[in-house]
Design an enzyme around this catalytic site. Structure first.
Site, PDB file in Angstrom:
ATOM      1  N   HIS A  20      -0.023  -7.628  -9.685  1.00  0.00           N
ATOM      2  CA  HIS A  20       0.720  -6.920 -10.402  1.00  0.00           C
ATOM      3  C   HIS A  20       0.484  -5.551 -10.495  1.00  0.00           C
ATOM      4  O   HIS A  20      -0.521  -4.979 -10.110  1.00  0.00           O
ATOM      5  CB  HIS A  20       0.637  -7.567 -11.802  1.00  0.00           C
ATOM      6  CG  HIS A  20       1.386  -6.970 -13.043  1.00  0.00           C
ATOM      7  ND1 HIS A  20       1.320  -5.758 -13.691  1.00  0.00           N
ATOM      8  CD2 HIS A  20       2.520  -7.577 -13.763  1.00  0.00           C
ATOM      9  CE1 HIS A  20       2.224  -5.605 -14.696  1.00  0.00           C
ATOM     10  NE2 HIS A  20       2.906  -6.585 -14.714  1.00  0.00           N
ATOM     11  N   ASP A  61      -7.727 -10.347 -12.648  1.00  0.00           N
ATOM     12  CA  ASP A  61      -6.696 -10.109 -13.677  1.00  0.00           C
ATOM     13  C   ASP A  61      -6.335 -11.615 -14.039  1.00  0.00           C
ATOM     14  O   ASP A  61      -5.731 -12.347 -13.506  1.00  0.00           O
ATOM     15  CB  ASP A  61      -5.590  -9.508 -13.083  1.00  0.00           C
ATOM     16  CG  ASP A  61      -4.059  -9.333 -13.982  1.00  0.00           C
ATOM     17  OD1 ASP A  61      -4.371 -10.123 -15.050  1.00  0.00           O
ATOM     18  OD2 ASP A  61      -3.198  -8.990 -13.756  1.00  0.00           O
ATOM     19  N   GLN A 105      -2.233 -14.391 -16.449  1.00  0.00           N
ATOM     20  CA  GLN A 105      -1.293 -15.624 -16.346  1.00  0.00           C
ATOM     21  C   GLN A 105      -2.235 -16.868 -16.181  1.00  0.00           C
ATOM     22  O   GLN A 105      -1.676 -17.922 -16.131  1.00  0.00           O
ATOM     23  CB  GLN A 105      -0.554 -15.321 -15.067  1.00  0.00           C
ATOM     24  CG  GLN A 105       0.338 -14.455 -15.074  1.00  0.00           C
ATOM     25  CD  GLN A 105       1.523 -14.463 -16.078  1.00  0.00           C
ATOM     26  OE1 GLN A 105       1.840 -15.401 -16.601  1.00  0.00           O
ATOM     27  NE2 GLN A 105       2.249 -13.370 -16.579  1.00  0.00           N
ATOM     28  N   LYS A 164       0.490 -12.953 -24.265  1.00  0.00           N
ATOM     29  CA  LYS A 164       1.011 -14.210 -23.454  1.00  0.00           C
ATOM     30  C   LYS A 164       0.100 -15.241 -23.767  1.00  0.00           C
ATOM     31  O   LYS A 164       0.589 -16.577 -23.256  1.00  0.00           O
ATOM     32  CB  LYS A 164       0.600 -13.669 -21.799  1.00  0.00           C
ATOM     33  CG  LYS A 164       1.376 -12.694 -21.196  1.00  0.00           C
ATOM     34  CD  LYS A 164       1.139 -12.481 -19.984  1.00  0.00           C
ATOM     35  CE  LYS A 164       1.305 -11.087 -19.396  1.00  0.00           C
ATOM     36  NZ  LYS A 164       2.924 -10.881 -19.544  1.00  0.00           N
ATOM     37  N   CYS A 190       7.275  -6.102 -12.006  1.00  0.00           N
ATOM     38  CA  CYS A 190       6.119  -5.407 -11.735  1.00  0.00           C
ATOM     39  C   CYS A 190       5.343  -5.800 -10.656  1.00  0.00           C
ATOM     40  O   CYS A 190       4.118  -5.977 -10.649  1.00  0.00           O
ATOM     41  CB  CYS A 190       5.178  -5.597 -13.119  1.00  0.00           C
ATOM     42  SG  CYS A 190       6.017  -4.733 -14.582  1.00  0.00           S
TER      43      CYS A 190
END
Length: 405
Positions: free
Chosen positions: A122, A199, A202, A225, A363
């Site tokens: 991302h 990261d 997700q 999220k 993104c």
């Protein structure tokens, strides 16, 4: 124990609404997740009963607000299997990654150093490292993918040369859904003396995440999220990093003593939490974690895997539809294109059928360039979706495809 997913779905008030006169089918949870009533109630209760600033007042409300805020930190720490004093609360993954970039990387990297990122990142896990590279003279290197959208691990190992000082990698791709073997990657990075930044935006909402078992140096995630409020997120870091890093922002709360001839900073993690935080937001995020934990992250992961399998099989029957990202280990994210139809047109007409999907570049411009497409549509599933919704989504796709043909 059998879970009543229909009852779970009813916990999300927004999912009962209609859009353009059609029942809402929300397939954009990778963008932001919907909020259960328990989260909405927790935020409402904080403002109605406990609203005050944290760590500043000795009155009852101030004590209650501080306990609620720090209680959320403890809840998040237990959820992620880390120590609470290693968890910086912040506005989201973007802030967390920038904190690492400016407070850890910028003071340390030299012109001879390399920052290694993957093709699937991302922008939030690319742009901060570009800015650091520009200011330090360091070089940005890219690890490439296999045709199915999985990381080419042999190429990644080869890219981990002695001049690599930092590796930034997504736990789960927001476009491809690829689940990366981050424990193995971080273990190899540590063996070579490379600091690893993961990261987890997700990943944390969709599977059980044990940061301690992953073995990274830094792990970032975002609250909205995770069925929590927007403007919430976290950075976990090894204690030694937090102690050695200078503050990113200066102001109240992150200090012990301020004099005009110098300032004594607070201990981590508060050293990195200048100013008044999003107290109610973190109260809501703590409630979201409690809600998800009550269901069970393993059950959520299994439910979403079943939905993903159903959707993937159904979409494969649509002529001209191509799914981007077919790695064997994949989260419930499906990016797709239909020959001859622009993704924005597709998403706009799907919206008129009550179906919310995201269209665009997500993104992730470098990844879409690698895929050879300008934009895609993305249907991202969550445990509160249903098999009937998938069937209705596919039926709407057939209808829209006929209109645009």
């Amino acid at each position: 124990m059998t879970i009543d997913w229909t009852k779970i779905r009813a916990d999300f008030p927004l999912l009962a609404r209609q859009v353009h006169g059609k029942p809402l089918i929300y397939l954009d949870s990778a963008n932001t997740a919907q909020k259960p009533a328990a989260v909405i109630a927790a935020v409402d209760a904080f403002y109605r009963q406990h609203n005050a600033n944290v760590s500043r007042a000795v009155h009852q409300l101030g004590s209650e607000a501080t306990e609620a805020y720090e209680g959320a930190r403890r809840t998040l720490a237990a959820f992620l299997h880390v120590r609470a004093d290693e968890l910086v609360l912040c506005s989201g993954t973007t802030f967390a990654l920038n904190l690492v970039a400016y407070s850890w990387a910028l003071p340390r990297l030299q012109p001879s150093d390399v920052i290694l990122v993957t093709r699937m990142e991302h922008h939030a896990n690319i742009v901060p490292w570009q800015l650091v590279a520009q200011r330090t003279g360091a070089t940005l290197r890219v690890a490439e993918l296999r045709p199915d959208g999985s990381l080419d691990l042999e190429a990644l190992w080869a890219a981990m040369t002695p001049d690599v000082k930092l590796l930034a990698v997504a736990h789960v791709s927001n476009v491809l859904g690829t689940v990366n073997p981050v424990a193995a990657i971080c273990r190899e990075a540590a063996r070579r003396g490379i600091v690893s930044v993961v990261d987890g935006s997700q990943a944390v909402p969709h599977m059980s995440v044990d940061i301690a078992a992953i073995g990274c140096d830094f792990y970032a995630a975002t609250g909205h999220k995770l069925c929590g409020p927007t403007g919430t997120g976290l950075l976990w870091a090894k204690r030694e990093h937090l102690q050695a890093m200078p503050p990113f922002l200066g102001g109240g709360e992150m200090i012990k003593e301020v004099r005009f001839d110098g300032t004594v900073f607070n201990d981590p993690p508060h050293k990195f939490e200048a100013g008044t935080p999003n107290i109610a937001g973190f109260v809501g995020l703590g409630a979201a974690v409690d809600y998800l934990s009550a269901i069970g992250m393993d059950a959520i992961q299994q439910r979403e895997a079943e939905l993903l399998a159903h959707a993937t099989e159904a979409l494969a029957q649509i002529d001209g539809l191509r799914i981007h990202g077919t790695a064997p280990d994949k989260a419930a994210v499906i990016s797709f294109s239909i020959d001859g139809i622009h993704s924005h047109d597709l998403a706009t007409l799907l919206d008129l059928e009550g179906v919310a999907v995201r269209s665009g570049q997500h993104c992730a411009h470098p990844l879409l360039q690698w895929l050879g497409v300008g934009t895609t549509c993305r249907a991202s599933l969550a445990f509160y979706n249903t098999h009937d919704e998938i069937d209705a989504f596919v039926a709407a796709l057939h209808k829209v495809k006929r209109l645009l043909a």
